[in-house]
Design a protein around this motif. Structure first.
Motif, PDB file in Angstrom:
ATOM      1  N   GLY A  59     -21.300  45.964   8.452  1.00 39.06           N
ATOM      2  CA  GLY A  59     -21.939  44.673   8.177  1.00 39.06           C
ATOM      3  C   GLY A  59     -23.339  44.842   7.622  1.00 39.06           C
ATOM      4  N   ARG A  60     -24.112  45.721   8.245  1.00 44.02           N
ATOM      5  CA  ARG A  60     -25.473  45.975   7.772  1.00 44.02           C
ATOM      6  C   ARG A  60     -25.441  46.605   6.381  1.00 44.02           C
ATOM      7  NH1 ARG A  60     -29.634  48.006  11.851  1.00 44.02           N
ATOM      8  NH2 ARG A  60     -29.568  45.781  12.195  1.00 44.02           N
ATOM      9  N   LEU A  61     -24.523  47.542   6.162  1.00 46.45           N
ATOM     10  CA  LEU A  61     -24.420  48.168   4.841  1.00 46.45           C
ATOM     11  C   LEU A  61     -24.040  47.136   3.772  1.00 46.45           C
ATOM     12  CD1 LEU A  61     -22.706  51.527   5.824  1.00 46.45           C
ATOM     13  CD2 LEU A  61     -25.023  51.250   4.886  1.00 46.45           C
ATOM     14  N   ALA A  62     -23.173  46.205   4.132  1.00 43.11           N
ATOM     15  CA  ALA A  62     -22.801  45.141   3.184  1.00 43.11           C
ATOM     16  C   ALA A  62     -24.018  44.282   2.847  1.00 43.11           C
ATOM     17  CB  ALA A  62     -21.678  44.282   3.765  1.00 43.11           C
ATOM     18  N   LEU A  63     -24.833  43.981   3.851  1.00 44.99           N
ATOM     19  CA  LEU A  63     -26.054  43.203   3.630  1.00 44.99           C
ATOM     20  C   LEU A  63     -27.002  43.965   2.710  1.00 44.99           C
ATOM     21  CD1 LEU A  63     -27.902  40.777   4.352  1.00 44.99           C
ATOM     22  CD2 LEU A  63     -28.698  42.138   6.302  1.00 44.99           C
ATOM     23  N   TRP A  64     -27.204  45.258   2.994  1.00 40.47           N
ATOM     24  CA  TRP A  64     -28.086  46.063   2.152  1.00 40.47           C
ATOM     25  C   TRP A  64     -27.538  46.192   0.739  1.00 40.47           C
ATOM     26  CZ3 TRP A  64     -29.078  50.655   6.030  1.00 40.47           C
ATOM     27  CH2 TRP A  64     -29.935  50.212   7.042  1.00 40.47           C
ATOM     28  N   LEU A  65     -26.228  46.281   0.615  1.00 35.21           N
ATOM     29  CA  LEU A  65     -25.626  46.360  -0.721  1.00 35.21           C
ATOM     30  C   LEU A  65     -25.903  45.078  -1.505  1.00 35.21           C
ATOM     31  CD1 LEU A  65     -23.942  47.940  -2.745  1.00 35.21           C
ATOM     32  CD2 LEU A  65     -21.893  47.019  -1.650  1.00 35.21           C
ATOM     33  N   ASP A  66     -25.765  43.941  -0.866  1.00 38.32           N
ATOM     34  CA  ASP A  66     -26.087  42.669  -1.530  1.00 38.32           C
ATOM     35  C   ASP A  66     -27.556  42.621  -1.921  1.00 38.32           C
ATOM     36  OD1 ASP A  66     -23.482  41.820  -1.205  1.00 38.32           O
ATOM     37  OD2 ASP A  66     -23.910  40.573   0.546  1.00 38.32           O
ATOM     38  N   ARG A  67     -28.420  43.044  -1.010  1.00 38.90           N
ATOM     39  CA  ARG A  67     -29.859  43.002  -1.271  1.00 38.90           C
ATOM     40  C   ARG A  67     -30.299  43.959  -2.370  1.00 38.90           C
ATOM     41  NH1 ARG A  67     -32.409  43.152   4.824  1.00 38.90           N
ATOM     42  NH2 ARG A  67     -31.824  41.034   5.445  1.00 38.90           N
ATOM     43  N   CYS A  68     -29.618  45.080  -2.508  1.00 42.48           N
ATOM     44  CA  CYS A  68     -30.094  46.103  -3.446  1.00 42.48           C
ATOM     45  C   CYS A  68     -30.066  45.622  -4.897  1.00 42.48           C
ATOM     46  CB  CYS A  68     -29.338  47.415  -3.276  1.00 42.48           C
ATOM     47  SG  CYS A  68     -27.700  47.476  -3.979  1.00 42.48           S
ATOM     48  N   TYR A  69     -29.372  44.522  -5.169  1.00 45.25           N
ATOM     49  CA  TYR A  69     -29.349  43.975  -6.526  1.00 45.25           C
ATOM     50  C   TYR A  69     -30.535  43.060  -6.805  1.00 45.25           C
ATOM     51  CZ  TYR A  69     -24.621  45.759  -6.706  1.00 45.25           C
ATOM     52  OH  TYR A  69     -23.527  46.590  -6.690  1.00 45.25           O
ATOM     53  N   GLU A  70     -31.254  42.653  -5.750  1.00 44.68           N
ATOM     54  CA  GLU A  70     -32.325  41.680  -5.914  1.00 44.68           C
ATOM     55  C   GLU A  70     -33.709  42.181  -5.537  1.00 44.68           C
ATOM     56  OE1 GLU A  70     -31.027  38.487  -3.431  1.00 44.68           O
ATOM     57  OE2 GLU A  70     -29.441  37.890  -4.806  1.00 44.68           O
ATOM     58  N   VAL A  71     -33.792  43.189  -4.665  1.00 45.47           N
ATOM     59  CA  VAL A  71     -35.096  43.622  -4.156  1.00 45.47           C
ATOM     60  C   VAL A  71     -35.945  44.240  -5.257  1.00 45.47           C
ATOM     61  CG1 VAL A  71     -34.262  43.963  -1.806  1.00 45.47           C
ATOM     62  CG2 VAL A  71     -34.237  45.885  -3.405  1.00 45.47           C
ATOM     63  N   THR A  72     -37.256  44.176  -5.041  1.00 49.21           N
ATOM     64  CA  THR A  72     -38.185  44.774  -5.998  1.00 49.21           C
ATOM     65  C   THR A  72     -38.846  46.026  -5.435  1.00 49.21           C
ATOM     66  OG1 THR A  72     -39.943  43.309  -5.229  1.00 49.21           O
ATOM     67  CG2 THR A  72     -38.650  42.597  -7.148  1.00 49.21           C
ATOM     68  N   ASP A  73     -38.642  46.254  -4.111  1.00 45.59           N
ATOM     69  CA  ASP A  73     -39.160  47.473  -3.483  1.00 45.59           C
ATOM     70  C   ASP A  73     -38.295  47.806  -2.279  1.00 45.59           C
ATOM     71  OD1 ASP A  73     -39.926  45.704  -1.463  1.00 45.59           O
ATOM     72  OD2 ASP A  73     -42.028  45.750  -2.026  1.00 45.59           O
ATOM     73  N   ALA A  74     -38.524  49.001  -1.722  1.00 49.01           N
ATOM     74  CA  ALA A  74     -37.707  49.464  -0.597  1.00 49.01           C
ATOM     75  C   ALA A  74     -37.843  48.566   0.624  1.00 49.01           C
ATOM     76  CB  ALA A  74     -38.076  50.896  -0.245  1.00 49.01           C
ATOM     77  N   ALA A  75     -39.024  48.025   0.857  1.00 47.04           N
ATOM     78  CA  ALA A  75     -39.239  47.177   2.031  1.00 47.04           C
ATOM     79  C   ALA A  75     -38.310  45.967   2.013  1.00 47.04           C
ATOM     80  CB  ALA A  75     -40.691  46.735   2.096  1.00 47.04           C
ATOM     81  N   GLY A  76     -38.053  45.434   0.840  1.00 41.84           N
ATOM     82  CA  GLY A  76     -37.178  44.277   0.712  1.00 41.84           C
ATOM     83  C   GLY A  76     -35.754  44.545   1.154  1.00 41.84           C
ATOM     84  N   LEU A  77     -35.340  45.785   1.046  1.00 37.56           N
ATOM     85  CA  LEU A  77     -33.979  46.139   1.450  1.00 37.56           C
ATOM     86  C   LEU A  77     -33.782  45.948   2.944  1.00 37.56           C
ATOM     87  CD1 LEU A  77     -31.304  47.360   0.345  1.00 37.56           C
ATOM     88  CD2 LEU A  77     -32.213  49.587   1.022  1.00 37.56           C
ATOM     89  N   PHE A  78     -34.813  46.275   3.722  1.00 30.83           N
ATOM     90  CA  PHE A  78     -34.693  46.269   5.173  1.00 30.83           C
ATOM     91  C   PHE A  78     -35.296  45.045   5.843  1.00 30.83           C
ATOM     92  CE2 PHE A  78     -35.195  50.780   3.819  1.00 30.83           C
ATOM     93  CZ  PHE A  78     -33.884  51.165   4.032  1.00 30.83           C
ATOM     94  N   ASP A  79     -35.911  44.141   5.094  1.00 24.75           N
ATOM     95  CA  ASP A  79     -36.566  42.963   5.672  1.00 24.75           C
ATOM     96  C   ASP A  79     -35.612  42.147   6.533  1.00 24.75           C
ATOM     97  OD1 ASP A  79     -39.044  43.442   4.630  1.00 24.75           O
ATOM     98  OD2 ASP A  79     -38.896  42.013   2.997  1.00 24.75           O
ATOM     99  N   GLY A  80     -36.093  41.814   7.732  1.00 22.51           N
ATOM    100  CA  GLY A  80     -35.353  40.910   8.595  1.00 22.51           C
ATOM    101  C   GLY A  80     -34.138  41.494   9.277  1.00 22.51           C
ATOM    102  N   ASP A  81     -34.016  42.819   9.297  1.00 21.47           N
ATOM    103  CA  ASP A  81     -32.850  43.422   9.950  1.00 21.47           C
ATOM    104  C   ASP A  81     -32.903  43.293  11.457  1.00 21.47           C
ATOM    105  OD1 ASP A  81     -31.677  44.085   7.605  1.00 21.47           O
ATOM    106  OD2 ASP A  81     -32.056  46.228   7.741  1.00 21.47           O
ATOM    107  N   GLY A  82     -34.105  43.240  12.011  1.00 17.52           N
ATOM    108  CA  GLY A  82     -34.240  43.077  13.446  1.00 17.52           C
ATOM    109  C   GLY A  82     -33.811  44.286  14.262  1.00 17.52           C
ATOM    110  N   ASP A  83     -33.845  45.452  13.653  1.00 17.30           N
ATOM    111  CA  ASP A  83     -33.442  46.651  14.397  1.00 17.30           C
ATOM    112  C   ASP A  83     -34.643  47.418  14.956  1.00 17.30           C
ATOM    113  OD1 ASP A  83     -34.496  47.765  12.133  1.00 17.30           O
ATOM    114  OD2 ASP A  83     -32.708  48.851  11.547  1.00 17.30           O
TER     115      ASP A  83
END
Length: 87
Positions: A59-83
């Protein structure tokens, strides 16, 4: 001579097969995430790359995969994961 079919149907064997399929899906998502970010020119630290590689949560990998098309930096990939990990 009779043909012997070895279609082993046992609860444990089925569980092992399913775990193998999930691992394969996770590995493929990791590759897609890293490849897409590389292609887009988004730089990841080695720690961030290892964070992606070590994740086994589909589930987390699917979220990161979706995000990787829109983020402008690495921090955006992990934002709001709550881990509790910082990007």
């Amino acid at each position: 001579m009779a043909t012997i079919n070895y279609f082993f149907r046992h609860e444990v064997a089925e569980k092992v097969r399913e775990e193998g399929r999930e691992e394969a899906r996770a590995e493929e998502r990791v590759k897609l995430i890293l490849r897409t970010l590389d292609w887009r020119g988004i730089e990841l630290s080695e720690a961030d790359r290892e964070r992606v590689r070590s994740c086994g949560d589909l589930g987390r990998l699917a979220l990161w995969l979706d995000r990787c098309y829109e983020v402008t930096d690495a921090a955006g990939l992990f934002d709001g994961d709550g881990d509790g990990e910082s990007a």
